[in-house]
Design a protein around this motif. Structure first.
Motif, mmCIF file in Angstrom:
data_model
loop_
_atom_site.group_PDB
_atom_site.id
_atom_site.type_symbol
_atom_site.label_atom_id
_atom_site.label_comp_id
_atom_site.label_asym_id
_atom_site.label_seq_id
_atom_site.Cartn_x
_atom_site.Cartn_y
_atom_site.Cartn_z
ATOM 1 N N LEU A 47 0.820 -1.212 0.000
ATOM 2 C CA LEU A 47 0.000 0.000 0.000
ATOM 3 C C LEU A 47 0.862 1.273 0.000
ATOM 4 N N PHE A 66 2.565 12.145 4.332
ATOM 5 C CA PHE A 66 1.154 12.380 3.982
ATOM 6 C C PHE A 66 0.270 12.212 5.222
ATOM 7 N N HIS A 67 -0.936 12.789 5.159
ATOM 8 C CA HIS A 67 -1.872 12.703 6.281
ATOM 9 C C HIS A 67 -2.392 11.270 6.432
ATOM 10 N N ASP A 68 -2.437 10.813 7.680
ATOM 11 C CA ASP A 68 -3.009 9.495 7.970
ATOM 12 C C ASP A 68 -4.500 9.516 7.631
ATOM 13 N N ILE A 69 -4.985 8.426 7.026
ATOM 14 C CA ILE A 69 -6.390 8.366 6.595
ATOM 15 C C ILE A 69 -7.333 8.277 7.807
ATOM 16 N N ASN A 115 5.680 1.751 14.938
ATOM 17 C CA ASN A 115 5.186 0.450 15.383
ATOM 18 C C ASN A 115 5.884 -0.642 14.589
ATOM 19 N N GLY A 168 1.794 -3.385 17.141
ATOM 20 C CA GLY A 168 0.580 -2.861 16.509
ATOM 21 C C GLY A 168 0.772 -2.389 15.086
ATOM 22 N N GLU A 201 0.347 -2.295 11.255
ATOM 23 C CA GLU A 201 -0.690 -2.783 10.345
ATOM 24 C C GLU A 201 -0.220 -2.777 8.899
ATOM 25 N N VAL A 202 0.561 -1.787 8.541
ATOM 26 C CA VAL A 202 1.032 -1.687 7.151
ATOM 27 C C VAL A 202 2.537 -1.986 7.137
ATOM 28 N N HIS A 255 7.203 3.171 8.573
ATOM 29 C CA HIS A 255 6.634 4.521 8.599
ATOM 30 C C HIS A 255 6.729 5.101 9.994
ATOM 31 N N HIS A 312 5.078 7.809 12.521
ATOM 32 C CA HIS A 312 3.900 8.637 12.795
ATOM 33 C C HIS A 312 4.359 9.943 13.460
HETATM 34 P P1 5GP Z 1 0.671 1.151 11.734
HETATM 35 O O1 5GP Z 1 -0.367 0.585 12.661
HETATM 36 O O2 5GP Z 1 1.077 0.160 10.671
HETATM 37 O O3 5GP Z 1 1.842 1.730 12.469
HETATM 38 O O4 5GP Z 1 -0.004 2.370 11.039
HETATM 39 C C1 5GP Z 1 -0.575 2.337 9.762
HETATM 40 C C2 5GP Z 1 -1.291 3.640 9.568
HETATM 41 O O5 5GP Z 1 -1.594 3.777 8.199
HETATM 42 C C3 5GP Z 1 -2.617 3.742 10.335
HETATM 43 O O6 5GP Z 1 -2.570 4.858 11.205
HETATM 44 C C4 5GP Z 1 -3.657 3.888 9.235
HETATM 45 O O7 5GP Z 1 -4.708 4.755 9.588
HETATM 46 C C5 5GP Z 1 -2.844 4.411 8.063
HETATM 47 N N1 5GP Z 1 -3.357 4.032 6.749
HETATM 48 C C6 5GP Z 1 -3.778 2.794 6.381
HETATM 49 N N2 5GP Z 1 -4.173 2.815 5.087
HETATM 50 C C7 5GP Z 1 -3.987 4.079 4.643
HETATM 51 C C8 5GP Z 1 -4.214 4.722 3.385
HETATM 52 O O8 5GP Z 1 -4.659 4.108 2.408
HETATM 53 N N3 5GP Z 1 -3.909 6.035 3.299
HETATM 54 C C9 5GP Z 1 -3.422 6.739 4.367
HETATM 55 N N4 5GP Z 1 -3.170 8.036 4.170
HETATM 56 N N5 5GP Z 1 -3.194 6.176 5.561
HETATM 57 C C10 5GP Z 1 -3.472 4.857 5.700
#
Ligand code: 5GP
Ligand code: ZN
Length: 115
Positions: free
Chosen positions: A6, A29-32, A88, A94, A96-97, A101, A103
């Motif tokens: 992604l 970029f801004h978090d969704i 993370n 925690g 997810e992606v 990255h 935050h």
């Molecule tokens: P993680 O939990 O992996 O540290 O954070 C992943 C972050 O990516 C989450 O805060 C989630 O809201 C954000 N995120 C997931 N999918 C997308 C997307 O398609 N676009 C954007 N801008 N943020 C995303």
């Protein structure tokens, strides 16, 4: 670019995002799904799965990401009040992606310990 990733798609422009900064090494970029009034993600263009997969050759890139995170805090106007940076990794962390990255969160008072 990793197949199906992604954030690789966001970095390449294949997927749309609200970009606040980009250069040849990273994109921000801004978090969704923002968890604070300001919630920006800073990612390297290079596909690094996460903190558990760092290599010695990533040293300069990681320093760059930190400097840009601090610059983004200034750009977003949260540098004086304070902000939080989070990375993370793995199940318990925690993540997810699975594309490294950072935050950058601010605009409200954070609590500790994190959830
Ligand atoms: P993680 O939990 O992996 O540290 O954070 C992943 C972050 O990516 C989450 O805060 C989630 O809201 C954000 N995120 C997931 N999918 C997308 C997307 O398609 N676009 C954007 N801008 N943020 C995303
Ligand atoms: Zn990726």
């Amino acid at each position: 670019m990793a197949e199906g990733c992604l954030f690789c798609k966001i970095a390449s422009g294949e997927l749309e995002s609200s970009i606040v900064y980009e250069d040849d090494l990273c994109v921000a970029f801004h978090d969704i799904n923002p968890q604070a009034p300001t919630h920006v993600l800073v990612i390297p263009r290079k596909h690094i799965p996460g903190m558990g997969e760092l290599e010695e050759s990533d040293r300069d890139l990681l320093g760059h990401l930190m400097l840009i995170a601090s610059e983004i805090a200034w750009m977003e106007g949260i540098d004086e009040a304070g902000f939080r940076t989070v990375i993370n990794w793995g199940h318990d962390g925690g993540m997810e992606v699975p594309h490294l990255h950072l935050h950058v969160l601010g605009g409200r008072t954070m609590s500790w310990p994190p959830g």
